[in-house]
Design a protein around this motif. Structure first.
Motif, mmCIF file in Angstrom:
data_model
loop_
_atom_site.group_PDB
_atom_site.id
_atom_site.type_symbol
_atom_site.label_atom_id
_atom_site.label_comp_id
_atom_site.label_asym_id
_atom_site.label_seq_id
_atom_site.Cartn_x
_atom_site.Cartn_y
_atom_site.Cartn_z
ATOM 1 N N LYS A 103 75.616 100.262 34.310
ATOM 2 C CA LYS A 103 76.519 101.464 34.947
ATOM 3 C C LYS A 103 75.854 102.159 35.878
ATOM 4 N N LEU A 104 74.508 102.371 35.661
ATOM 5 C CA LEU A 104 73.642 103.037 36.843
ATOM 6 C C LEU A 104 73.695 102.228 38.044
ATOM 7 N N MET A 105 73.424 101.018 37.929
ATOM 8 C CA MET A 105 73.484 99.856 39.175
ATOM 9 C C MET A 105 74.679 100.186 39.836
ATOM 10 N N GLU A 106 75.896 100.142 38.790
ATOM 11 C CA GLU A 106 77.247 100.194 39.640
ATOM 12 C C GLU A 106 77.153 101.424 40.393
ATOM 13 N N ASP A 107 76.937 102.662 39.731
ATOM 14 C CA ASP A 107 76.951 103.825 40.280
ATOM 15 C C ASP A 107 76.239 103.771 41.746
ATOM 16 N N PHE A 108 74.721 103.070 41.484
ATOM 17 C CA PHE A 108 74.000 103.105 42.945
ATOM 18 C C PHE A 108 74.389 102.568 43.800
ATOM 19 N N GLU A 109 75.356 101.379 43.790
ATOM 20 C CA GLU A 109 75.764 100.446 44.786
ATOM 21 C C GLU A 109 77.046 101.345 45.387
ATOM 22 N N LYS A 110 77.908 101.728 44.442
ATOM 23 C CA LYS A 110 78.812 102.996 45.353
ATOM 24 C C LYS A 110 78.481 104.051 45.959
ATOM 25 N N GLU A 111 77.294 104.621 45.516
ATOM 26 C CA GLU A 111 76.826 105.881 46.124
ATOM 27 C C GLU A 111 76.032 105.133 47.407
ATOM 28 N N GLU A 112 75.491 104.155 47.334
ATOM 29 C CA GLU A 112 74.773 103.696 48.706
ATOM 30 C C GLU A 112 75.662 103.234 49.653
ATOM 31 N N THR A 113 76.773 102.741 49.318
ATOM 32 C CA THR A 113 77.803 102.263 50.268
ATOM 33 C C THR A 113 78.588 103.363 50.891
ATOM 34 N N ASN A 114 78.800 104.575 50.079
ATOM 35 C CA ASN A 114 79.288 106.006 50.686
ATOM 36 C C ASN A 114 78.377 106.705 51.407
ATOM 37 N N ARG A 115 77.108 106.588 51.283
ATOM 38 C CA ARG A 115 76.024 107.278 51.937
ATOM 39 C C ARG A 115 76.008 106.599 53.164
ATOM 40 N N MET A 116 75.821 105.105 53.324
ATOM 41 C CA MET A 116 75.563 104.545 54.465
ATOM 42 C C MET A 116 76.783 104.461 55.575
ATOM 43 N N SER A 117 77.870 104.691 54.892
ATOM 44 C CA SER A 117 79.382 104.943 55.700
ATOM 45 C C SER A 117 79.158 106.132 56.218
ATOM 46 N N ALA A 118 78.967 107.171 55.555
ATOM 47 C CA ALA A 118 78.721 108.518 56.121
ATOM 48 C C ALA A 118 77.917 108.497 57.186
ATOM 49 N N LEU A 119 76.649 108.001 57.086
ATOM 50 C CA LEU A 119 75.443 107.968 58.021
ATOM 51 C C LEU A 119 75.872 107.355 59.343
ATOM 52 N N TYR A 120 76.707 106.055 59.163
ATOM 53 C CA TYR A 120 77.381 105.481 60.354
ATOM 54 C C TYR A 120 78.219 106.265 61.127
ATOM 55 N N ASP A 121 79.243 106.861 60.172
ATOM 56 C CA ASP A 121 80.180 107.638 60.763
ATOM 57 C C ASP A 121 79.757 108.904 61.594
ATOM 58 N N THR A 122 78.659 109.658 61.090
ATOM 59 C CA THR A 122 78.079 110.860 61.815
ATOM 60 C C THR A 122 77.394 110.206 63.022
ATOM 61 N N PHE A 123 76.791 109.331 62.940
ATOM 62 C CA PHE A 123 75.954 108.880 64.125
ATOM 63 C C PHE A 123 76.945 108.405 65.216
ATOM 64 N N THR A 124 77.948 107.528 64.940
ATOM 65 C CA THR A 124 78.999 107.260 65.971
ATOM 66 C C THR A 124 79.844 108.481 66.459
ATOM 67 N N SER A 125 79.870 109.450 65.640
ATOM 68 C CA SER A 125 80.793 110.281 66.224
ATOM 69 C C SER A 125 79.783 111.235 67.123
#
Length: 195
Positions: A103-125
């Motif tokens: 369950k922790l690895m599932e949460d990790f993968e979900k959280e990392e995906t969200n953080r990376m997409s937020a990072l890409y979105d903020t840098f591209t904007s």
């Protein structure tokens, strides 16, 4: 069971895992999120906060769920005694720890995906750069996210703030201009006064 722990699930030494887990804040037991034992001390800032503030706050740092999952594997490994326990007893003994790890690895993968997409979105904007170009620059860059931000401030073109800001909500009231005749309040109408 022991082979699962031994093969490659544990990626770091016990000292490294414990040093990262000690930085986290312990959680009280929650029956709805029983697999989480610790939390980051970071409360993420909103999307409208400045990029540098979000980086300094730790919004884009790697998630702590990975270190909690590694800690769960070490806990399971400590419970096992291969000289005494047969396979069935090993499964009973470590089943909760393996479920916690999963369950922790599932949460990790979900959280990392969200953080990376937020990072890409903020840098591209914030800068005039596409996601593909940004990904290529990230892969070539050695350093922290703050170092990359400083590099971007120096070498990337900034997007004008008028384009960046979202014009939401009611428009601001313009002063010193008469209202059009259609929008002026009508006078003299209403309920007549009783005498």
């Amino acid at each position: 069971m022991y082979a699962f722990i031994k093969e490659g699930s544990i990626n770091h030494s016990r000292e490294t895992v414990m040093s990262h887990v000690k930085k986290l804040q312990p959680l009280n037991y929650n029956r709805f999120m029983w697999w989480r034992t610790h939390t980051d001390r970071v409360t993420p800032l909103g999307k409208r906060a400045l990029l540098k503030d979000r980086i300094l706050n730790g919004d884009f740092e790697p998630s702590s769920y990975f270190w909690q999952a590694q800690h769960a594997l070490y806990t399971a490994k400590d419970k096992l005694d291969l000289t005494k326990h047969d396979t069935r007893y090993q499964i009973e003994l470590c089943g909760i720890d393996f479920q916690r790890y999963k369950k922790l690895m599932e949460d990790f993968e979900k959280e990392e995906t969200n953080r990376m997409s937020a990072l890409y979105d903020t840098f591209t904007s914030e800068y005039r750069i596409t996601k593909e170009e940004l990904e290529e620059k990230f892969l070539k860059f050695n350093g922290t996210i703050l170092d990359f931000y400083n590099y971007a401030e120096e070498f990337f073109y900034k997007t004008p703030s008028s384009v960046r800001k979202d014009n939401r909500g009611r428009p601001k009231k313009v002063l010193n201009q008469p209202l059009p005749r259609v929008l002026q309040p009508k006078r003299g109408r209403g309920r007549p006064k009783k005498s």
